[in-house]
Design a protein around this motif. Structure first.
Motif, short mmCIF file in Angstrom:
data_model
loop_
_atom_site.label_atom_id
_atom_site.label_comp_id
_atom_site.label_asym_id
_atom_site.label_seq_id
_atom_site.Cartn_x
_atom_site.Cartn_y
_atom_site.Cartn_z
N TRP A 145 0.83 -1.21 0.00
CA TRP A 145 0.00 0.00 0.00
C TRP A 145 0.86 1.26 0.00
O TRP A 145 0.59 2.20 -0.75
N THR A 156 0.98 3.86 -3.30
CA THR A 156 0.28 5.15 -3.15
C THR A 156 1.24 6.32 -2.97
O THR A 156 0.86 7.37 -2.45
N ARG A 173 -11.19 10.26 -0.72
CA ARG A 173 -11.36 8.80 -0.73
C ARG A 173 -10.06 8.12 -0.34
O ARG A 173 -10.06 7.14 0.42
N PHE A 174 -8.95 8.62 -0.86
CA PHE A 174 -7.66 8.03 -0.50
C PHE A 174 -7.37 8.22 0.98
O PHE A 174 -6.87 7.30 1.65
N ALA A 181 -9.28 5.69 2.96
CA ALA A 181 -8.71 4.35 2.80
C ALA A 181 -7.39 4.23 3.55
O ALA A 181 -7.10 3.20 4.18
N ASP A 182 -6.56 5.28 3.49
CA ASP A 182 -5.26 5.24 4.17
C ASP A 182 -5.44 5.15 5.69
O ASP A 182 -4.74 4.38 6.36
N THR A 232 -8.00 3.91 7.15
CA THR A 232 -8.56 2.58 7.42
C THR A 232 -7.45 1.54 7.54
O THR A 232 -7.49 0.66 8.42
N VAL A 233 -6.44 1.64 6.67
CA VAL A 233 -5.30 0.73 6.75
C VAL A 233 -4.59 0.87 8.09
O VAL A 233 -4.21 -0.12 8.73
N SER A 279 -0.43 8.91 8.20
CA SER A 279 -1.80 8.97 7.72
C SER A 279 -2.53 10.18 8.29
O SER A 279 -3.27 10.87 7.58
#
Length: 403
Positions: A58, A62, A75-76, A79-80, A82-83, A115
């Motif tokens: 990831w 990215t 959105r990124f 998602a980031d 969330t990781v 993040s």
């Protein structure tokens, strides 16, 4: 050929995005090495290894997403984060309870801060506060609601650092916008000065010569000279006033710095504010002098237009009743809490009782076109006239009550 000005806008935040990219790569490697040095102590090392493999892929995939604000989409960011949160919540499944209770690192370790910092760079301190709060809750959850002192210290450090960085970014963006606007104004001013020189060296001198020769020749040439003189004065007024166009003033203090922007107003728009000077400047000419403050005089659009219409009505009265040779003066004053516009002429003045007589005859120019407009704005219109000494109309519009 004149040299064109080019305004270059430099991004003060771009180095921070490059630093964030490097931080994410380094902390990803650090998290992998941290696991490799203690993988025998994990209850389920393959769970940790699987997550760290996903984290490495990831992070590498990215890199371009964190290259700038444009590519770093919402959105990124979700998602980031969330990781990062998944790695924190998976830690109790892979590591032992003793290591976690003793303040051991989570699976993503300090990669999580990257993040959160991405939220700071993209959306400012508010976004950073939300993201760091999610991270804090996740860290508290894996400790069963009883986090260690080191865990609280790390969580608080990330929370404060991300919010501070977000605030600094907002102030930097506001300062950058102000600087860019200043550079644009400087470039426009230089171009206006160049045009003014060209006009002065060419058009104005020709008009002055036509006026002078027309006066000398007399007859129809004198009328042509008179019109050339009027156009010379009007053009000189436009040049000296900077060719000011109608503008809307907006103030934005939400970014941590005060920014005034002036944009061409859209026809028919009643939103925002207008610079009153831009509406009154076209009245200036050979027989009308216009005096204005050096700074903009912002008023709500309806109020500015009504006040300008009242000034136009006052000038119409000068032309109709003071004679062709009468001169007029417009003075604009901005006192902060109110705006005052004075229209004065050197005509014969208004005889006593003439206004009341005109109202009785149904002529409502002063009563409706001037006083009525000012009354609707919550202001006032005072007329002073002395026979043989001209007429003065003082128009007052208070701020805060105009709509």
């Amino acid at each position: 050929m004149a040299k064109r000005e080019r305004v270059v806008r430099m991004s003060v935040e771009q180095p921070l995005w490059r630093a964030l990219t490097a931080y994410r790569l380094l902390t990803m490697v650090y998290a992998v090495l941290l696991f490799a040095s203690a993988y025998r102590k994990f209850d389920q090392p393959w769970t940790a290894a699987g997550y760290l493999a996903v984290l490495a892929v990831w992070t590498l995939a990215t890199r371009r997403k964190v290259a700038g604000a444009a590519s770093c989409t919402r959105r990124f960011l979700v998602a980031d984060l969330t990781v990062a949160l998944a790695g924190i919540l998976l830690t109790p499944l892979a590591d032992t309870h003793a290591r976690i209770a003793g303040g051991g690192p989570t699976l993503p370790s300090i990669w999580t801060a990257g993040s959160v910092l991405a939220f700071s760079l993209k959306g400012g301190w508010r976004w950073a506060g939300v993201a760091s709060t999610f991270v804090a809750v996740a860290n508290i959850v894996i400790h069963g609601g009883d986090p260690t002192r080191d865990t609280l210290h790390n969580v608080l450090l990330v929370w404060v650092a991300s919010i501070a960085l977000g605030y600094v970014i907002e102030v930097a963006r506001a300062s950058e916008a102000t600087l860019a606007r200043a550079l644009e104004i400087e470039a426009a001013t230089r171009e206006r000065e160049r045009l003014a020189r060209d006009i002065h060296d060419g058009v104005l001198q020709v008009l002055a010569m036509v006026q002078r020769r027309g006066t000398e020749l007399g007859g129809e040439a004198a009328d042509l000279g008179r019109m050339a003189g009027e156009q010379e004065v009007a053009l000189r007024t436009l040049v000296s006033s900077g060719l000011v166009h109608p503008s809307r003033v907006s103030r934005d203090e939400s970014l941590g710095a005060l920014v005034d922007t002036y944009e061409v107003d859209e026809p028919g728009s009643d939103e925002g504010e207008l610079d009153l000077r831009s509406l009154l400047a076209p009245h200036a000419g050979s027989k009308v002098s216009f005096a204005e403050p050096g700074a903009p005089v912002p008023l709500p659009v309806p109020a500015a237009r009504e006040l300008a219409a009242a000034v136009g009505a006052a000038l119409d009265n000068v032309r109709k009743h003071a004679g062709e040779g009468a001169r007029a003066w417009i003075l604009v004053e901005d006192w902060g809490d109110e705006v005052i516009v004075t229209v004065r002429d050197d005509g014969p003045g208004i005889p006593a009782g003439r206004l009341d007589q005109a109202a009785g005859e149904g002529r409502m120019g002063v009563a409706l076109s001037i006083r009525g407009r000012l009354r609707d704005l919550g202001g006032s219109a005072e007329l002073v006239s002395v026979p043989g000494q001209g007429t003065e109309v003082e128009l007052k519009v208070p701020r805060g009550t105009t709509q």
